[in-house]
Motif scaffolding. Sequence first.
Motif, PDB file in Angstrom:
ATOM      1  N   LYS A  87       0.813  -1.228   0.000  1.00  0.00           N
ATOM      2  CA  LYS A  87       0.000   0.000   0.000  1.00  0.00           C
ATOM      3  C   LYS A  87       0.842   1.273   0.000  1.00  0.00           C
ATOM      4  N   ARG A  88       1.942   1.227   0.813  1.00  0.00           N
ATOM      5  CA  ARG A  88       2.768   2.441   0.904  1.00  0.00           C
ATOM      6  C   ARG A  88       3.495   2.728  -0.405  1.00  0.00           C
ATOM      7  N   LEU A  89       3.900   1.670  -1.099  1.00  0.00           N
ATOM      8  CA  LEU A  89       4.543   1.855  -2.405  1.00  0.00           C
ATOM      9  C   LEU A  89       3.521   2.384  -3.421  1.00  0.00           C
ATOM     10  N   GLU A  90       2.319   1.816  -3.407  1.00  0.00           N
ATOM     11  CA  GLU A  90       1.261   2.304  -4.314  1.00  0.00           C
ATOM     12  C   GLU A  90       1.002   3.793  -4.101  1.00  0.00           C
ATOM     13  N   GLU A  91       0.877   4.182  -2.822  1.00  0.00           N
ATOM     14  CA  GLU A  91       0.601   5.591  -2.511  1.00  0.00           C
ATOM     15  C   GLU A  91       1.714   6.491  -3.015  1.00  0.00           C
ATOM     16  N   LYS A  92       2.958   6.043  -2.806  1.00  0.00           N
ATOM     17  CA  LYS A  92       4.107   6.836  -3.233  1.00  0.00           C
ATOM     18  C   LYS A  92       4.088   7.009  -4.761  1.00  0.00           C
ATOM     19  N   LEU A  93       3.720   5.955  -5.478  1.00  0.00           N
ATOM     20  CA  LEU A  93       3.718   6.003  -6.940  1.00  0.00           C
ATOM     21  C   LEU A  93       2.451   6.675  -7.480  1.00  0.00           C
ATOM     22  N   LYS A  94       1.453   6.862  -6.595  1.00  0.00           N
ATOM     23  CA  LYS A  94       0.149   7.390  -7.003  1.00  0.00           C
ATOM     24  C   LYS A  94      -0.432   6.586  -8.172  1.00  0.00           C
ATOM     25  N   THR A  95      -0.351   5.274  -8.031  1.00  0.00           N
ATOM     26  CA  THR A  95      -0.833   4.401  -9.104  1.00  0.00           C
ATOM     27  C   THR A  95      -2.198   3.817  -8.738  1.00  0.00           C
ATOM     28  N   PRO A  96      -3.067   3.630  -9.723  1.00  0.00           N
ATOM     29  CA  PRO A  96      -4.330   2.927  -9.440  1.00  0.00           C
ATOM     30  C   PRO A  96      -4.128   1.406  -9.388  1.00  0.00           C
ATOM     31  N   ALA A  97      -2.944   0.947  -9.780  1.00  0.00           N
ATOM     32  CA  ALA A  97      -2.660  -0.495  -9.751  1.00  0.00           C
ATOM     33  C   ALA A  97      -2.542  -0.969  -8.310  1.00  0.00           C
ATOM     34  N   LYS A  98      -2.823  -2.250  -8.107  1.00  0.00           N
ATOM     35  CA  LYS A  98      -2.611  -2.860  -6.804  1.00  0.00           C
ATOM     36  C   LYS A  98      -1.356  -3.716  -6.873  1.00  0.00           C
ATOM     37  N   ILE A  99      -0.452  -3.510  -5.924  1.00  0.00           N
ATOM     38  CA  ILE A  99       0.825  -4.221  -5.960  1.00  0.00           C
ATOM     39  C   ILE A  99       0.891  -5.190  -4.772  1.00  0.00           C
ATOM     40  N   TYR A 100       1.217  -6.431  -5.048  1.00  0.00           N
ATOM     41  CA  TYR A 100       1.361  -7.445  -4.007  1.00  0.00           C
ATOM     42  C   TYR A 100       2.751  -8.083  -4.088  1.00  0.00           C
ATOM     43  N   TYR A 101       3.239  -8.538  -2.954  1.00  0.00           N
ATOM     44  CA  TYR A 101       4.477  -9.324  -2.975  1.00  0.00           C
ATOM     45  C   TYR A 101       4.433 -10.383  -1.883  1.00  0.00           C
ATOM     46  N   LYS A 102       5.081 -11.503  -2.148  1.00  0.00           N
ATOM     47  CA  LYS A 102       5.196 -12.561  -1.144  1.00  0.00           C
ATOM     48  C   LYS A 102       6.622 -12.538  -0.628  1.00  0.00           C
ATOM     49  N   TRP A 103       6.752 -12.558   0.703  1.00  0.00           N
ATOM     50  CA  TRP A 103       8.032 -12.231   1.345  1.00  0.00           C
ATOM     51  C   TRP A 103       8.720 -13.480   1.889  1.00  0.00           C
ATOM     52  N   GLU A 104       9.728 -13.936   1.147  1.00  0.00           N
ATOM     53  CA  GLU A 104      10.485 -15.133   1.540  1.00  0.00           C
ATOM     54  C   GLU A 104      11.671 -14.809   2.462  1.00  0.00           C
ATOM     55  N   GLY A 105      11.869 -13.527   2.733  1.00  0.00           N
ATOM     56  CA  GLY A 105      13.006 -13.127   3.571  1.00  0.00           C
ATOM     57  C   GLY A 105      12.887 -13.542   5.028  1.00  0.00           C
ATOM     58  N   VAL A 106      11.734 -14.082   5.438  1.00  0.00           N
ATOM     59  CA  VAL A 106      11.555 -14.487   6.840  1.00  0.00           C
ATOM     60  C   VAL A 106      12.179 -15.839   7.170  1.00  0.00           C
ATOM     61  N   SER A 107      12.662 -16.572   6.175  1.00  0.00           N
ATOM     62  CA  SER A 107      13.286 -17.876   6.465  1.00  0.00           C
ATOM     63  C   SER A 107      14.617 -17.658   7.186  1.00  0.00           C
ATOM     64  N   PRO A 108      15.062 -18.638   7.970  1.00  0.00           N
ATOM     65  CA  PRO A 108      16.336 -18.441   8.686  1.00  0.00           C
ATOM     66  C   PRO A 108      17.500 -18.035   7.769  1.00  0.00           C
ATOM     67  N   PRO A 109      17.692 -18.662   6.593  1.00  0.00           N
ATOM     68  CA  PRO A 109      18.777 -18.168   5.740  1.00  0.00           C
ATOM     69  C   PRO A 109      18.398 -16.896   4.958  1.00  0.00           C
ATOM     70  N   GLY A 110      17.148 -16.469   5.041  1.00  0.00           N
ATOM     71  CA  GLY A 110      16.775 -15.174   4.483  1.00  0.00           C
ATOM     72  C   GLY A 110      16.324 -15.159   3.041  1.00  0.00           C
ATOM     73  N   SER A 111      16.076 -16.339   2.446  1.00  0.00           N
ATOM     74  CA  SER A 111      15.607 -16.365   1.064  1.00  0.00           C
ATOM     75  C   SER A 111      14.732 -17.595   0.847  1.00  0.00           C
ATOM     76  N   HIS A 112      14.329 -17.808  -0.419  1.00  0.00           N
ATOM     77  CA  HIS A 112      13.544 -18.981  -0.824  1.00  0.00           C
ATOM     78  C   HIS A 112      14.384 -20.258  -0.832  1.00  0.00           C
ATOM     79  N   LYS A 113      15.703 -20.144  -0.835  1.00  0.00           N
ATOM     80  CA  LYS A 113      16.568 -21.313  -1.052  1.00  0.00           C
ATOM     81  C   LYS A 113      16.278 -22.495  -0.117  1.00  0.00           C
ATOM     82  N   PRO A 114      15.996 -22.280   1.171  1.00  0.00           N
ATOM     83  CA  PRO A 114      15.767 -23.446   2.035  1.00  0.00           C
ATOM     84  C   PRO A 114      14.557 -24.303   1.642  1.00  0.00           C
TER      85      PRO A 114
END
Lengths: 453, 453
Positions: A87-114
């Motif tokens: 939402k904060r990125l959308e507001e900053k860009l003033k875009t009518p598009a909706k932007i979503y992301y899935k966050w894999e950085g929460v894994s212990p090694p910090g990425s999707h690799k595990p």
Amino acid sequence: MNEREKIVLDEEEIPKEWYNILADLPTPLKPYIHPGTKEPVKAEDLAPIFPMELIKQEMSTEKWIPIPEEVRDVYRLWRPTPLYRAKRLEEKLKTPAKIYYKWEGVSPPGSHKPNTAVAQAYYNMKEGVERIATETGAGQWGSALAFGTCLFDLECTVYMVKISYEQKPYRRVLIETWGAEVFPSPTDRTNSGRKVLEKDPECTGSLGIAISEAVEDAATHEGTKYALGSVLNHVLLHQTVVGLELKKQFEQIDVYPDYIFGCVGGGSNFAGQCYPFVGDKLRGEKPDLQVISCEPMACPTLTKGLYTYDFGDIAMLTPLLPMYTLGHDFVPPPIHAGGLRYHGDAPSLCKLTHEGYMGAVAYHQNEVFEAASLFARTEGFVIAPETAHCVKAAIDEALRCKETGEEKVIFFANSGHGHFDLGAYDAYHAGKLIDYEYPAELVKQALANLPKV
Amino acid sequence: MNEREKIVLDEEEIPKEWYNILADLPTPLKPYIHPGTKEPVKAEDLAPIFPMELIKQEMSTEKWIPIPEEVRDVYRLWRPTPLYRAKRLEEKLKTPAKIYYKWEGVSPPGSHKPNTAVAQAYYNMKEGVERIATETGAGQWGSALAFGTCLFDLECTVYMVKISYEQKPYRRVLIETWGAEVFPSPTDRTNSGRKVLEKDPECTGSLGIAISEAVEDAATHEGTKYALGSVLNHVLLHQTVVGLELKKQFEQIDVYPDYIFGCVGGGSNFAGQCYPFVGDKLRGEKPDLQVISCEPMACPTLTKGLYTYDFGDIAMLTPLLPMYTLGHDFVPPPIHAGGLRYHGDAPSLCKLTHEGYMGAVAYHQNEVFEAASLFARTEGFVIAPETAHCVKAAIDEALRCKETGEEKVIFFANSGHGHFDLGAYDAYHAGKLIDYEYPAELVKQALANLPKV
């Protein structure tokens, strides 16, 4: 009540099966070719270096492959990962598009690799393997495998490209913290390593050399197998746990994306996130869905490479894979997205791109870091330089929507954090990043030398 | 169905009020004393450096203080944080005890610090402040405030202890990535800094000097205020969002802890996690609950300090606070838990410790890193050296339960990741960490010099 910032699933909703896109391909994937016989690779050719279950998965065309309960149990440590509305990125860009992301950085090694490291460690353990050897460049894969093997009480030996070992010590320490041993490659532990060192004692290493060392280690030691962090079918298969969660999350809010962006080095991260959606497209259910791989101009495999057979390594020891390639002797410029510097890509992803089901774009690293900075200052998370390539694509698309007024749904695969890449952010802030464009001339030359299959 | 690995709350369950333990103290907290007049500090004394709402909170004895919707909205980026059952650690220890931890490492800056940084940035923004000045040692607080201020469009100036600025550049880069400016302190931007540099141009700085610089910057610039990351009541108040979530999570699984452990530097992390439970104890509802602060032998404030009035800084510019102290001119040995090297602690936590509602233990850094390693190899996450102090305590208690067969419920406050502390892990692996015990002699000397109030 505010709209949700993030969609979080219960642990019980971690998928129970991985999705195998090979079942939905319009025509079969071409076989891997044995480097010696030039015949299609058979299961027994791979047996010295991989456990049998992974070889089966590599060759399977079953659509659904069960995730062992022991693997799901480890996934629970960080999965399901959250789906965010930016939402904060959308507001900053003033875009009518909706932007979503899935966050894999929460894994212990910090990425999707595990997601695959844990599965690979599990199958090796089940088949009585005692030690796994692997290679790593900047250390993302090596640290993920060290994490996976330590949870299943396996030993792990990592051949880390020497220049990274020396210049980026933090991922080396991470590998050691999880109890694995790590050597700067080339080493004197293998014939491949010794051969290189004889010629050039000061050699700072390469991923190709490290692969040769790890494979040789596995092939020549009882109880030891080899593991790969991307490119192969079984690796992509394991990553689909991400995309399957994502589908459930989108269903929960009754949303289907118009655009899916992800960065591609070997392709496993992006395939894992997008294949369940690409499957819809292959079955004709979502003809308008756009699925776009994002890569560096400095390593433009999908955008400038040739779709053909090539080796996975510089020493020409691996099977020949049907893929987009810049030539197996491609030497990547020293860009900071270390995970995107591979000369080829996953065969299935290349086939889907070649046949027009997926697209590809390439970016320079300064514009990529500009996108990462904007993301950090709006959504808060400091992401990996690799990941930032698809943030750039998502922002560009959102700005296009602003021009046209379209309320498109844009998704990008937020594959990992950049906590070990702050040196690169520092160089960006200081204006020291160089934008390399890999010369078309060199691509042509490399491709002229490809083997005929 | 397996027992849950983690208890995850919905975003809507982020608390709507902070808990103020001052309302439940058996006797009032003693006042802060003005360093000049030696009279109790009044609101107007603090007005030059803090916004009025934070001063009110600092002095309030209201039990519940509303969390503004705008602050809750930012909390949604990473809150509620998961409560974990440390099953793998329990199995490794073969303990009948149940071990739980709440994981604050998922926040963008990677610790609990943004819980107050975001709130402080918000109140400053509401009162028209344009810039916040602060100090930081190793950079945890500076990076959290840079994150908080960038989300509310405030400027932020961070005075970072010079030796950290030079030796630990990653948190400096993090601060810059969120758009704040950061200077190695002592600087020539303030009288305090210039005075130090005149005497010693090569001075590598200290937290005391950096505090003086930040306060002076705030006091001498229109539109600029100062922010502190721990110790004061309003900071601890904001952190109770963690403990209140934790209470809901424990209620959801019908569990109440027997032991609560947390590391204490200034005390805000641990107070935030434990105060809602300490409140139960103060009201006589949980007389047997054990709440234990964990600190380094090298900075044994609660275990070897004196409970008295002392200054918060070496320059004797701050109010005198009623607390345990090692003396304001205490120079901490160079241990790796940078956040635990403060000479004093939060007044409310000190009072509760002095009156026996809370206990305290101290550890050497090698045993602390041993605990952190065991944690990494079982639960996966690589935690901050600060946090590792309470993991050590939890493991010791779990092993005691193994001896006695008790099925106690042990909780520890897992306050942050160690991604920027891998140099310390490396030193530990290499056997290079020195165990300092702060000499009793020095404590005595320092305490002999304390001001009379």
